[in-house]
Write a protein that holds these residues in place. Structure first.
Motif, mmCIF file in Angstrom:
data_model
loop_
_atom_site.group_PDB
_atom_site.id
_atom_site.type_symbol
_atom_site.label_atom_id
_atom_site.label_comp_id
_atom_site.label_asym_id
_atom_site.label_seq_id
_atom_site.Cartn_x
_atom_site.Cartn_y
_atom_site.Cartn_z
ATOM 1 N N UNK A 175 0.869 -1.349 -0.024
ATOM 2 C CA UNK A 175 0.196 -0.142 -0.282
ATOM 3 C C UNK A 175 0.768 1.279 0.030
ATOM 4 N N UNK A 176 1.846 1.381 0.575
ATOM 5 C CA UNK A 176 2.693 2.453 0.586
ATOM 6 C C UNK A 176 3.561 2.515 -0.539
ATOM 7 N N UNK A 177 4.106 1.409 -1.177
ATOM 8 C CA UNK A 177 4.363 1.794 -2.695
ATOM 9 C C UNK A 177 3.924 2.420 -3.337
ATOM 10 N N UNK A 178 2.690 2.177 -2.932
ATOM 11 C CA UNK A 178 1.239 2.413 -4.755
ATOM 12 C C UNK A 178 1.057 4.184 -4.114
ATOM 13 N N UNK A 179 1.298 4.407 -2.898
ATOM 14 C CA UNK A 179 0.856 5.503 -2.758
ATOM 15 C C UNK A 179 1.955 6.527 -2.772
ATOM 16 N N UNK A 180 3.161 5.748 -2.845
ATOM 17 C CA UNK A 180 4.055 6.530 -2.717
ATOM 18 C C UNK A 180 4.767 7.106 -3.947
ATOM 19 N N UNK A 181 4.552 6.145 -4.926
ATOM 20 C CA UNK A 181 4.917 6.509 -6.398
ATOM 21 C C UNK A 181 3.752 7.537 -6.418
ATOM 22 N N UNK A 182 2.345 7.577 -6.788
ATOM 23 C CA UNK A 182 0.521 7.953 -6.776
ATOM 24 C C UNK A 182 1.107 9.306 -5.971
ATOM 25 N N UNK A 183 1.162 9.504 -5.383
ATOM 26 C CA UNK A 183 1.143 11.092 -4.427
ATOM 27 C C UNK A 183 1.802 11.164 -3.572
ATOM 28 N N UNK A 184 3.271 11.350 -3.890
ATOM 29 C CA UNK A 184 4.807 11.246 -2.997
ATOM 30 C C UNK A 184 4.923 12.322 -1.559
ATOM 31 N N UNK A 185 3.956 13.143 -2.268
ATOM 32 C CA UNK A 185 4.234 14.482 -0.937
ATOM 33 C C UNK A 185 3.106 14.648 -0.330
ATOM 34 N N UNK A 186 2.495 13.955 -0.916
ATOM 35 C CA UNK A 186 1.001 13.590 0.129
ATOM 36 C C UNK A 186 1.056 13.046 1.742
ATOM 37 N N UNK A 187 0.129 13.341 2.630
ATOM 38 C CA UNK A 187 0.819 12.325 3.372
ATOM 39 C C UNK A 187 -0.719 10.452 3.075
ATOM 40 N N UNK A 188 0.459 9.790 3.935
ATOM 41 C CA UNK A 188 -0.528 8.353 3.113
ATOM 42 C C UNK A 188 -1.771 8.476 5.097
ATOM 43 N N UNK A 189 -2.145 8.082 3.866
ATOM 44 C CA UNK A 189 -4.166 7.855 4.686
ATOM 45 C C UNK A 189 -3.510 5.980 5.444
ATOM 46 N N UNK A 190 -3.560 6.306 7.028
ATOM 47 C CA UNK A 190 -3.258 4.840 7.043
ATOM 48 C C UNK A 190 -4.363 4.594 8.383
ATOM 49 N N UNK A 191 -4.724 3.910 8.202
ATOM 50 C CA UNK A 191 -5.216 3.481 9.816
ATOM 51 C C UNK A 191 -5.437 2.139 10.315
ATOM 52 N N UNK A 192 -5.003 2.676 11.513
ATOM 53 C CA UNK A 192 -4.472 0.113 12.172
ATOM 54 C C UNK A 192 -5.735 0.408 12.914
ATOM 55 N N UNK A 218 -13.100 11.539 12.890
ATOM 56 C CA UNK A 218 -13.046 10.800 12.421
ATOM 57 C C UNK A 218 -11.814 9.841 12.317
ATOM 58 N N UNK A 219 -11.153 9.407 12.339
ATOM 59 C CA UNK A 219 -9.526 9.015 12.036
ATOM 60 C C UNK A 219 -9.737 9.190 10.251
ATOM 61 N N UNK A 220 -10.762 8.461 10.422
ATOM 62 C CA UNK A 220 -10.451 8.047 8.653
ATOM 63 C C UNK A 220 -10.913 9.711 7.848
ATOM 64 N N UNK A 221 -11.834 10.024 8.413
ATOM 65 C CA UNK A 221 -12.557 11.091 7.427
ATOM 66 C C UNK A 221 -11.632 12.693 7.356
ATOM 67 N N UNK A 222 -10.441 12.681 8.642
ATOM 68 C CA UNK A 222 -9.912 13.724 9.026
ATOM 69 C C UNK A 222 -8.674 13.308 7.759
ATOM 70 N N UNK A 223 -8.203 12.099 8.052
ATOM 71 C CA UNK A 223 -6.875 11.898 7.175
ATOM 72 C C UNK A 223 -7.687 11.941 5.405
ATOM 73 N N UNK A 224 -8.609 11.889 5.332
ATOM 74 C CA UNK A 224 -8.915 11.550 4.036
ATOM 75 C C UNK A 224 -9.532 13.714 2.962
ATOM 76 N N UNK A 225 -9.762 14.178 4.695
ATOM 77 C CA UNK A 225 -9.724 16.182 4.110
ATOM 78 C C UNK A 225 -7.999 16.274 3.592
ATOM 79 N N UNK A 226 -7.226 15.928 4.789
ATOM 80 C CA UNK A 226 -6.229 16.367 5.255
ATOM 81 C C UNK A 226 -4.963 15.829 4.400
ATOM 82 N N UNK A 227 -5.326 15.338 2.915
ATOM 83 C CA UNK A 227 -4.309 14.203 2.007
ATOM 84 C C UNK A 227 -5.201 14.681 0.948
ATOM 85 N N UNK A 228 -4.547 13.959 -0.291
ATOM 86 C CA UNK A 228 -4.468 14.314 -1.510
ATOM 87 C C UNK A 228 -4.325 13.104 -1.970
ATOM 88 N N UNK A 229 -3.948 11.931 -1.443
ATOM 89 C CA UNK A 229 -3.969 10.297 -1.929
ATOM 90 C C UNK A 229 -4.855 9.814 -1.964
#
Length: 376
Positions: A175-192, A218-229
């Motif tokens: 997942x991180x590799x897909x993110x890093x190639x598609x949106x390297x300057x954005x915050x990675x959206x990870x929910x544990x 919510x953690x998911x909504x907050x991270x979606x709002x703050x990242x274009x990933x």
């Protein structure tokens, strides 16, 4: 200068803000105007923009009038429309700054709209950086190609993969590799999901209604709002409650969800990677047939072979030593390099544990050559 002078407006596109001082008419603009970045304020209380923005802008205007200055408000484009709706008496319109700089405004971070050449480069990148599980990588890109076709037909909004297997073999790394190639300057959206208690897991994801004790975003909504990933990792899914299972069933079916405050989030063209330590039998037993059928790819990752682990050690050793060379100006001999990569991993199957052993040897090498003695 003529277009901006004397006008109060929002200039959007925060991500190119840092580049402005390098461009020629903007060197003069930045010396003449006062700039105020309101994006962080919007992140804190987006749904009540009208309540605080009036006071903020009034206060800034009073300050500017005392010194006869003009102002431009800079804001992430995701919040410009909200401000324009809530404070129309201050904002006459929003203008993207890219057009003044002649920059390409087409920034793509999703798997659907990238070109075939970019998809091929992404595939090569994943193959080169994710070790082992060759069949998984092949199946992943087969399903991604299918998803790109049916998303453009309007038939399939979200690509989802459920990856099972023991820790440390590359599930989250994919997942991180897909993110890093598609949106390297954005915050990675990870929910544990392992961090959530069972009774309030859904509230932790999408927030609790206002007025409830302890209500919050919510953690998911907050991270979606703050990242274009457009890549989301849902880790440790085996710890999710039935309520969370139902939430993701609806999300994968509809391609969108509504949070506790009634705001709709459209996840069209998103990739969601679910990971779990489930065995195939546990996956079948604990995940409903309805939810299982919603995953585009279901895969059980296997432990790496000895050859794959050896290749990983060589790759990671070279990776670290290249950084050591740039940072400390140290170049190991071939004998020193062989000694660093000489690791007994016969009983170790977790790549994180192997990586720690490599890090220990790199540390010893650096400290020996910098300080003159070994690290105990």
């Amino acid at each position: 200068m003529t277009e901006i002078n004397g006008q109060l407006k929002i200039i959007t596109s925060n991500d190119i803000y840092a580049e402005l001082k390098k461009e020629d008419p903007f060197k003069e603009i930045f010396g003449q105007f006062k700039y105020f970045d309101l994006s962080l304020l919007m992140l804190g209380e987006n749904e009540r923009a009208d309540a605080w923005l009036y006071s903020v802008i009034t206060l800034i205007q009073a300050y500017l009038n005392s010194g006869n200055h003009d102002a431009c408000f800079i804001m992430d484009k995701r919040y410009g429309k909200n401000v324009q709706i809530n404070v129309p008496y201050f904002i006459s319109g929003t203008e993207p700054l890219e057009q003044y700089l002649g920059l390409d405004q087409r920034i793509i971070t999703n798997i659907v709209d990238i070109s075939n050449d970019e998809l091929s480069a992404l595939k090569t990148y994943l193959y080169n950086n994710l070790y082992g599980n060759e069949k998984f990588k092949t199946r992943l890109f087969e399903e991604i190609v299918k998803f790109r076709v049916f998303n453009k037909l309007g038939e399939h909004k979200i690509f989802s993969a459920f990856i099972c297997g023991p820790s440390g073999i590359g599930k989250t790394e994919s997942a991180w590799l897909l993110h890093n190639k598609l949106a390297p300057k954005e915050r990675f959206i990870k929910i544990n999901l392992g961090n959530y208690s069972e009774q309030n897991a859904l509230s932790s994801l999408i927030g609790s209604p206002r007025g409830f004790i302890g209500s919050s975003k919510g953690e998911l909504t907050d991270k979606i709002e703050t990242s274009k990933s457009k890549v989301i990792l849902i880790d440790e899914f085996e710890k999710a409650s039935g309520e969370v299972h139902n939430f993701f069933l609806e999300l994968l079916a509809d391609g969108k969800f509504t949070d506790s405050l009634g705001r709709e989030y459209d996840l069209d063209k998103y990739i969601i990677i679910f990971t779990s330590n489930f065995s195939p039998e546990e996956f079948t037993r604990n995940v409903s047939p309805e939810l299982r059928s919603r995953f585009d790819l279901k895969f059980q990752m296997n432990q790496l072979s000895s050859i794959e682990k050896q290749n990983y050690v060589r790759y990671k050793t070279d990776y670290y030593l290249e950084k050591v060379k740039k940072t400390y100006n140290l170049s190991p001999t071939q004998k020193e390099k062989d000694a660093i990569s000489d690791i007994d991993f016969s009983d170790i199957h977790n790549l994180r544990e192997i990586n720690r052993l490599i890090e220990n040897k790199i540390t010893d090498y650096v400290c020996k050559n910098i300080n003159g003695d070994d690290v105990e």
